[in-house]
Design a protein around this motif. Structure first.
Motif, PDB file in Angstrom:
ATOM      1  N   THR A   1       0.826  -1.201   0.000  1.00 31.50           N
ATOM      2  CA  THR A   1       0.000   0.000   0.000  1.00 31.50           C
ATOM      3  C   THR A   1       0.866   1.260   0.000  1.00 31.50           C
ATOM      4  O   THR A   1       0.585   2.220  -0.724  1.00 31.50           O
ATOM      5  CB  THR A   1      -0.949  -0.032   1.211  1.00 31.50           C
ATOM      6  OG1 THR A   1      -1.789  -1.185   1.088  1.00 31.50           O
ATOM      7  CG2 THR A   1      -1.802   1.220   1.282  1.00 31.50           C
ATOM      8  N   ILE A   2       1.926   1.248   0.813  1.00 28.62           N
ATOM      9  CA  ILE A   2       2.852   2.392   0.828  1.00 28.62           C
ATOM     10  C   ILE A   2       3.506   2.578  -0.543  1.00 28.62           C
ATOM     11  O   ILE A   2       3.614   3.693  -1.049  1.00 28.62           O
ATOM     12  CB  ILE A   2       3.967   2.173   1.881  1.00 28.62           C
ATOM     13  CG1 ILE A   2       3.394   2.162   3.306  1.00 28.62           C
ATOM     14  CG2 ILE A   2       5.076   3.216   1.733  1.00 28.62           C
ATOM     15  CD1 ILE A   2       3.179   3.507   3.913  1.00 28.62           C
ATOM     16  N   MET A   3       3.952   1.498  -1.154  1.00 31.68           N
ATOM     17  CA  MET A   3       4.728   1.592  -2.400  1.00 31.68           C
ATOM     18  C   MET A   3       3.836   1.765  -3.631  1.00 31.68           C
ATOM     19  O   MET A   3       4.307   2.246  -4.660  1.00 31.68           O
ATOM     20  CB  MET A   3       5.622   0.363  -2.571  1.00 31.68           C
ATOM     21  CG  MET A   3       6.667   0.210  -1.465  1.00 31.68           C
ATOM     22  SD  MET A   3       7.739   1.663  -1.250  1.00 31.68           S
ATOM     23  CE  MET A   3       8.770   1.556  -2.715  1.00 31.68           C
ATOM     24  N   GLY A   4       2.564   1.352  -3.544  1.00 30.56           N
ATOM     25  CA  GLY A   4       1.625   1.564  -4.644  1.00 30.56           C
ATOM     26  C   GLY A   4       1.437   0.336  -5.515  1.00 30.56           C
ATOM     27  O   GLY A   4       2.342  -0.470  -5.703  1.00 30.56           O
ATOM     28  N   ARG A   5       0.255   0.192  -6.063  1.00 31.78           N
ATOM     29  CA  ARG A   5      -0.084  -0.950  -6.933  1.00 31.78           C
ATOM     30  C   ARG A   5       0.390  -0.785  -8.359  1.00 31.78           C
ATOM     31  O   ARG A   5       0.681  -1.764  -9.041  1.00 31.78           O
ATOM     32  CB  ARG A   5      -1.600  -1.117  -6.964  1.00 31.78           C
ATOM     33  CG  ARG A   5      -2.129  -2.062  -8.058  1.00 31.78           C
ATOM     34  CD  ARG A   5      -3.624  -2.001  -8.148  1.00 31.78           C
ATOM     35  NE  ARG A   5      -4.166  -2.893  -9.157  1.00 31.78           N
ATOM     36  CZ  ARG A   5      -4.551  -2.501 -10.388  1.00 31.78           C
ATOM     37  NH1 ARG A   5      -4.438  -1.238 -10.751  1.00 31.78           N
ATOM     38  NH2 ARG A   5      -5.031  -3.381 -11.235  1.00 31.78           N
TER      39      ARG A   5
END
Lengths: 138, 138, 138
Positions: B95-99
């Motif tokens: 979630t922090i790094m992004g999908r």
């Protein structure tokens, strides 16, 4: 090129909550008639998110607890509250979870891996708010 | 309008790791024949990321340590583990790094600044997983 | 299908700062002549962000303080600094805030909710840097 637009409305009865909107986005895609393209789904409010993750209640509890730790609700604790608001934490929580997702459309379907589901994440609820679905393609 | 779709498969031998997938995405773009448009690259699994940052090993070490601090691996510590999983931390790290990333396509190239590179971020590896490349344009 | 591309340049005089770029993106959209489609706005540097939130200075102060807490500036504290850089924190801050936004274009306008504004987030300023606007549609 075809385009399709629809707003999805929510009124989450609590301050925070997650709503699985995958069926509604799939219905938009079917209505659009688009077979190949991109589907944008975004929160239209800056204290809410649209994100993709697992439809598992324990994980949603983990997100809730984790976000509260990273960006706690605190009516006294944010400069933003000088405006009379009490939702500074909601702006930060939404930043962690993200405003939008872009999903590939292939063969008329959302082109998803096995567990991907789309959620509306509410962080300042108890009022009517909305997300936008915009699909482009052919 | 043209569209192109390809899956990129990975089997990262450790629980966590970063893989530079820029050359593979560039090969997809060349194969697509698309000169102007948008290129979506997303993880198809909810415990992995696709993100853009610097191809510098020290920075990758910083990401690893930082993510472990923000969302620690903890087999006992997540409600999600009642399902039998042990990867609650991986859902949060992703979630922090992004999908996903969306990259402009201009003149048949990924329209990047000087240091932008695309990475697959694995947070629950040691098995075959995949990302999706979808390009639309003309 | 029409496409439009433009770079927006910035020189933020401090290390960190937020710039409301909504009017510039609206000008790009007007110049493009595109009425229906998608608008991508992304940082071209890996120590800067493009994000959507509220144009409220107190909230921007909250973001600044929150990011400093989650990813502190620390010339000694990051492995990335072995390369001679001192901006490891900026790579992490940009990761929290995001690289890009994708905005729906409807009827020739950015299809926004009531408070959505686009910001360039600088985390390693005092030099010329840029964002990319790419619009596709018709």
């Amino acid at each position: 090129m075809k385009t399709y637009r629809r707003e999805l409305w929510f009124e989450v009865p609590t301050r925070r909550g997650f709503v699985n909107i995958t069926p509604q986005v799939e219905a938009c895609l079917a209505a659009s008639g688009i077979r190949e393209g991109l589907c944008l789904v975004n929160a239209m409010h800056i204290t809410a998110s649209v994100f993709i993750n697992d439809n598992e209640p324990g994980l949603h509890g983990d997100f809730e607890r984790w976000l509260e730790n990273l960006a706690p609700f605190d009516p006294e604790g944010y400069q933003h509250h000088r405006t009379g608001e009490d939702n500074g934490d909601a702006h930060l929580k939404r930043t962690i979870m993200g405003r939008e997702v872009v999903v590939a459309v292939t063969g008329g379907k959302l082109d998803f891996g096995p567990w991907e589901q789309i959620f509306y994440g509410e962080f300042d609820g108890r009022r009517r708010k909305r997300s936008l679905v915009k699909i482009i393609g052919e």
